[in-house]
Structure formats: structure tokens, C-alpha cells
Design an enzyme around this catalytic site. Structure first.
Site, PDB file in Angstrom:
ATOM      1  N   ASP A   1      -9.962  -2.254  -8.966  1.00  0.00           N
ATOM      2  CA  ASP A   1     -10.798  -2.822  -7.911  1.00  0.00           C
ATOM      3  C   ASP A   1     -11.019  -1.738  -6.870  1.00  0.00           C
ATOM      4  OD1 ASP A   1     -12.217  -4.667  -6.391  1.00  0.00           O
ATOM      5  OD2 ASP A   1     -10.450  -5.653  -5.561  1.00  0.00           O
TER       6      ASP A   1
ATOM      7  N   TYR B   1     -14.214  -6.716  -3.738  1.00  0.00           N
ATOM      8  CA  TYR B   1     -14.591  -7.707  -4.756  1.00  0.00           C
ATOM      9  C   TYR B   1     -15.266  -7.053  -5.960  1.00  0.00           C
ATOM     10  CZ  TYR B   1     -13.950 -10.533  -0.525  1.00  0.00           C
ATOM     11  OH  TYR B   1     -13.461 -11.081   0.611  1.00  0.00           O
ATOM     12  N   HIS B   2     -14.627  -5.986  -6.468  1.00  0.00           N
ATOM     13  CA  HIS B   2     -15.159  -5.271  -7.629  1.00  0.00           C
ATOM     14  C   HIS B   2     -14.128  -5.198  -8.758  1.00  0.00           C
ATOM     15  CE1 HIS B   2     -17.782  -2.873  -4.525  1.00  0.00           C
ATOM     16  NE2 HIS B   2     -18.215  -4.112  -4.707  1.00  0.00           N
ATOM     17  N   PRO B   3     -13.522  -6.311  -9.167  1.00  0.00           N
ATOM     18  CA  PRO B   3     -12.527  -6.226 -10.245  1.00  0.00           C
ATOM     19  C   PRO B   3     -13.186  -5.899 -11.578  1.00  0.00           C
ATOM     20  CG  PRO B   3     -13.011  -8.523  -9.744  1.00  0.00           C
ATOM     21  CD  PRO B   3     -13.721  -7.697  -8.706  1.00  0.00           C
TER      22      PRO B   3
END
Length: 537
Positions: free
Chosen positions: A278, A452-454
Site C-alpha cells: 500500500d 487506499y492503494h492496496p
């Protein structure tokens, strides 16, 4: 992907979607972006485990529970990633996913509008379904941020999605005619007019695997459990959190972990759920001495006025996500392409919509792009309704702390440039009293937030790689008729926001699924700073 698989009319496609409609201003109005990602109606509401590197804090992990998935609740920022991100994918075993291979798919999906701000037309697509635009950039602070970056000695770029990512310049967004341009609006809704495409709202429990082949999906709808049979293939595209969960519930994953929960093993793939990555970021906030920021609209009357203008005309403040300037820089000499990203915002406010201070301010979201920390998604139980266990393992590498301290100090340097002299007040966060490494580390531990970039939990790689989950055609290794195609297959996180690369995966995967020859490679060479060995700027 559903739109591409159904467009020639030869194949029947069913989309299984648990979320409801995306109708309404909370999703469709770009400036309302903080609302859907904080509403259980639209968001799965995932929460990480207590993160050891962040003092035991649990961070939210929004994922879209709505038609359009996370593209219906995200910040609408459009970043392809750097060319070398994809070259790394190819070198790590994702054959056929180098930049020359994926660039044609970015072009195919784009309908790019430069908004009069320049750019690299030959690098961009003009006929795709996904409108990519630029905000009006009328606010004086938007251009001030770019000017300050240049004054600090960094590069400028007219188009970070074109030849030259490195530098400060306009930020792009998936907004069209004042509306969020999600994958639902761009692809799915037009395709649903086709007789061969059907949308079923249901809860997907697991993939049914018989004799080593995926034959359907066990679903729950209207209180009944049933199986939707697949004539050809099952494609899982449920996010980097739910995709590994579904695979593990289906018997694909680390054998010992599945056995703990009494799940029969169909394919022992230890990489399922591993390699979780992330982007973390900090908000560096500065008070503004002039009453010009968006804070003057941050009240009931201002929001109502902006909402009314958007409802009536689809323009005004509501028609932009307000992220209209960006920066991509390198953290130090010896790094050949950017590893730090900035989003600039002419207000001091959090993603959850809460202002950090009463009064006018501005902020830069900043964070390292390629952390070495890795986490995992695992099952809590064999119950499909129970949320998975998510541990990002943030800040578990020593380099993370040095990188974040550098981000803070570099942002302070940019805000200290003369371009900001007419506007610069006191530093709100972290606060000018925090200067030492230990003081900054304490602030990072307390205030770092997920961007919020998993991604990465069903990593793509060679079939003989025991930790790879899918091969270079997105096929799950060890199970026939099953593929995964979303951000979970990323071998390594890309440089920037992940919506664009995720859509690209769907575009390219659809050609693999249909057995088509991939689009011809595009060997355009990206700009690399000639001073990269000697300087960070």
C-alpha cells in the site's frame, strides 16, 4: 472486463456484484468524494489489524461495495504509473507486462482531454471509453504549488502520464462533464444494453472447483445459496482484499492456513494473500494568511450552494475532486525515477472530511511510493461473511522512516519558497516545533494514513515460482478455468494512484481470456532525468 468480453456478441457474460446502485450525488459528484468511502452502503468497511509500526493503530481500508467497485468511491485521480514500474513487473516474471506491452492498453482505454494545459498527445489515447480530464486549475494556490516546486529546483512536467512523469504540473482525474467517470459509467452501463451481458446482485461465497477446474461460483441471494455455472471460465476481480479471500475460501492458498479452517485444498499456493502493499501518506498542512482557500465553502451554506450548482448545471466546485496539481520527485541521487508523490489541495482537511484546524489552510499529501514493507491478507474463519484479517505491516523497514522524514522536510522546503510568501502562515501539521528525527518519527507513527492503494495479494509471476498466484495470462496456477484480474495481481505497487493500472489490467486480461493476440508493443522511451545519478533534482 465485462464490457470487453461481451462486445463482439459471441460470449455470454455474467457479472456477480454484491453492491447496489451508484445513483446519487454522493458518488457522482466529484467533490463529494469523502462521503462514499465512509458510508457502509458503498464501502466494505474493512479495518486493518493493529499495526505494530504505527503504535498499534488500526487503519481503515475502504473498498467499493457498489456497481463500479472502488472506482465509484475513490478520489478519481488518474496516474498510469511510471514506465519502469512495468519493466520491473516483466523482469520479476510477469512476461509480457513491460511498459511497451501495457502502454497500448492505456491508450486503448483512454479518452484524454488536456484542458488547454498541454501534454503529450502521441503518448495518450483519444478514442477509449474512459474520459481523463484536468480540473480548471483556477485557484491561485494550485499554480503556486507548481511554481514553488520549480523554485526548489525540481522539474516541471506538462503530462506526468506521458513521456515525463518526473516534476510538478497538472493532476488528471476521471471526471467527465462534471461527473465521476467510474468503470460503471465508462464501461459497464453501456455494455448492459447487450443481450449477452447480465448483472446479478448477489454475495459470492466461493468458486466451485471440481477435478482441478473452476466450474462455477457459489452465491447467496434472496436468502438462498445456489451455484452459477460457468461454461468457460470464472474470473475473480474482487479487489486485493476480497480476491485472495475468495480464493482461500475456494481451496486455493497456503495449504496449512486452509487446513486451520477446515477448508479442502485444491491448489497449495502459498502466495495467496501474501505480498500485500500500500501507499502511506502524510498531510503536511499550512495555514493560509489570505481567505482564499476552499475553507470559505466548508460550511452548510457553502456545501449546499456547490451541491445545487452541480445538480443543476454539473459545474462549479462540485465538478472537480480539487486535486488539480501534482508532483513526482526522486528522494535522492541514485534513484532513476520518481519514488515520492504529492497531491496538492487548497484546503487543510482529511479524507474523512474533518478539518484539522478552524481556518484557512492548504496541504500536500506526500508519501514514498516503493516501500519495502509487506503485509498479508488471511482468513479469520471459513465463514464467507466474516471480514478477512488484514495486516499491512506498515513501516516495518528502516528505510520507511528515513523516506518519510525526507518527505516531510522536502515538503517544508517547497512551502518555504517565495511563491508561497503571500499566503504562508504557521505550519499546522506536523507543526514547526517538530524538527528532530525522533520527533518526526513520533508524528509519522501517530498521523500516517493509508492512501487506499492496496495491491499485490495474488501476485503474477512464472508458473514455476512457488509464490506466484497467477501466470502472465492471469490464470490461477494449479486450477483450470480460473483467473484473477485486478490490483491483487500486481507484482509490485506502481508509482501513484492505482485506479488506472487496475483498469489497464482488465483491458489486457480481456484479450488473454478471449485468446486474442496482444496489442502490438509500443516502444516509446520515457524521459529519465540525466542528473539522476548525481542529484535528486
Amino acid at each position: 472486463m465485462a464490457a470487453r468480453l461481451s462486445e463482439d456478441g459471441r460470449h455470454s457474460v455474467i457479472v456477480l456484484e454484491f453492491g447496489g446502485t451508484d445513483f446519487g450525488p454522493f458518488i457522482q459528484m466529484p467533490a463529494a468524494l469523502s462521503y462514499p468511502m465512509n458510508m457502509r452502503r458503498y464501502d466494505w468497511g474493512f479495518l486493518s489489524e493493529p499495526e505494530p509500526g504505527l503504535g498499534g493503530r488500526q487503519l481503515v481500508c475502504p473498498r467499493g461495495k457498489v456497481v463500479g467497485g472502488s472506482s465509484s468511491i475513490n478520489g478519481m485521480v488518474y496516474v498510469r504509473g511510471h514506465a519502469h514500474d512495468y519493466d520491473h513487473w516483466s523482469e520479476s516474471g510477469a512476461t509480457g507486462w513491460g511498459y511497451a506491452d501495457v502502454l497500448p492498453y492505456f491508450k486503448r482505454m483512454e479518452n484524454w482531454h488536456d484542458g488547454g494545459h498541454g501534454g503529450d498527445p502521441e503518448w495518450r489515447g483519444k478514442n477509449g471509453p474512459l474520459h481523463v480530464t484536468r480540473g480548471p486549475r483556477e485557484h491561485p494556490l494550485i499554480k503556486t504549488f507548481v511554481q514553488a516546486g520549480a523554485q526548489a529546483g525540481f522539474e516541471l512536467t506538462d503530462d506526468y502520464n506521458g513521456e515525463k512523469q518526473e516534476g510538478f504540473g497538472p493532476m488528471e482525474q476521471t471526471v467527465w462533464r462534471g461527473r465521476r467517470w467510474s468503470t460503471a459509467n465508462a464501461y459497464l452501463k453501456p455494455a448492459l444494453t447487450r443481450a449477452n451481458l447480465q448483472l446479478i446482485r448477489c454475495f459470492a461465497r466461493k468458486v466451485v472447483i471440481e477435478n482441478g477446474r473452476a466450474t462455477g461460483v457459489e452465491i447467496e441471494r434472496r436468502g438462498r445459496t445456489e451455484v452459477v455455472k460457468a461454461n468457460r471460465e470464472v474470473i475473480v476481480a474482487a479487489s486485493s482484499i476480497n480476491s485472495p479471500k475468495i480464493l482461500m475460501l475456494s481451496g486455493v492458498g497456503p495449504a496449512a492456513h486452509l487446513a486451520e479452517h477446515g477448508i479442502a485444498v485444491h491448489a497449495d499456493r502459498p502466495g495467496v494473500g501474501q505480498n500485500l502493499q500500500d501507499h502511506l501518506e502524510l498531510y503536511i498542512q499550512q495555514a493560509c494568511t489570505q481567505p482564499i482557500t476552499l475553507y470559505k465553502h466548508w460550511n452548510l451554506f457553502g456545501k449546499a450552494l456547490a451541491g445545487a450548482q452541480w445538480l443543476l448545471f454539473k459545474n462549479g466546485l462540485g465538478a472537480s475532486n480539487q486535486f488539480e496539481s501534482a508532483g513526482f520527485i526522486r528522494s535522492r541521487a541514485g534513484i532513476d525515477y520518481p519514488d515520492i508523490q504529492f497531491h496538492f489541495l487548497p484546503i487543510a482537511v482529511r479524507y474523512d472530511g474533518r478539518a484539522a484546524a478552524e481556518g484557512h489552510g492548504f496541504q500536500a499529501h506526500v508519501g514514498p511510493m516503493r516501500s519495502a514493507s509487506r503485509g498479508a491478507v488471511s482468513l479469520r474463519s471459513a465463514d464467507p461473511k466474516e471480514d478477512p484479517r488484514i495486516l499491512f505491516n506498515y513501516m516495518s523497514e528502516g528505510s520507511d522512516w528515513a523516506d518519510f522524514r525526507h518527505c516531510i522536510r522536502t515538503t517544508r522546503e517547497i512551502f518555504a519558497q517565495s511563491a508561497f510568501d503571500p499566503y504562508r502562515g504557521a505550519e499546522i501539521l506536523p507543526g514547526s516545533g517538530l524538527q528532530t528525527d525522533d520527533e518526526l518519527d513520533d508524528h509519522i507513527r501517530e498521523h500516517a494514513e493509508s492512501a487506499y492503494h492496496p495491491c499485490g495479494t495474488c501476485r503474477m509471476g512464472r508458473a514455476d515460482d512457488p509464490h506466484a498466484v497467477v501466470d502472465s495470462e492471469c490464470r490461477v496456477i494449479g486450477v483450470d478455468g480460473l483467473r484473477v484480474a485486478d490490483s491483487s495481481i500486481f507484482p509490485r505497487i506502481t508509482n501513484g494512484n492505482l485506479n488506472a493500472p487496475s483498469i489497464m489490467v482488465g483491458e489486457k486480461a480481456s484479450d488473454h481470456i478471449l485468446g486474442r493476440t496482444p496489442l502490438p508493443a509500443d516502444n516509446a522511451e520515457p524521459w529519465i532525468n540525466p542528473r539522476w545519478r548525481a542529484s535528486d533534482r
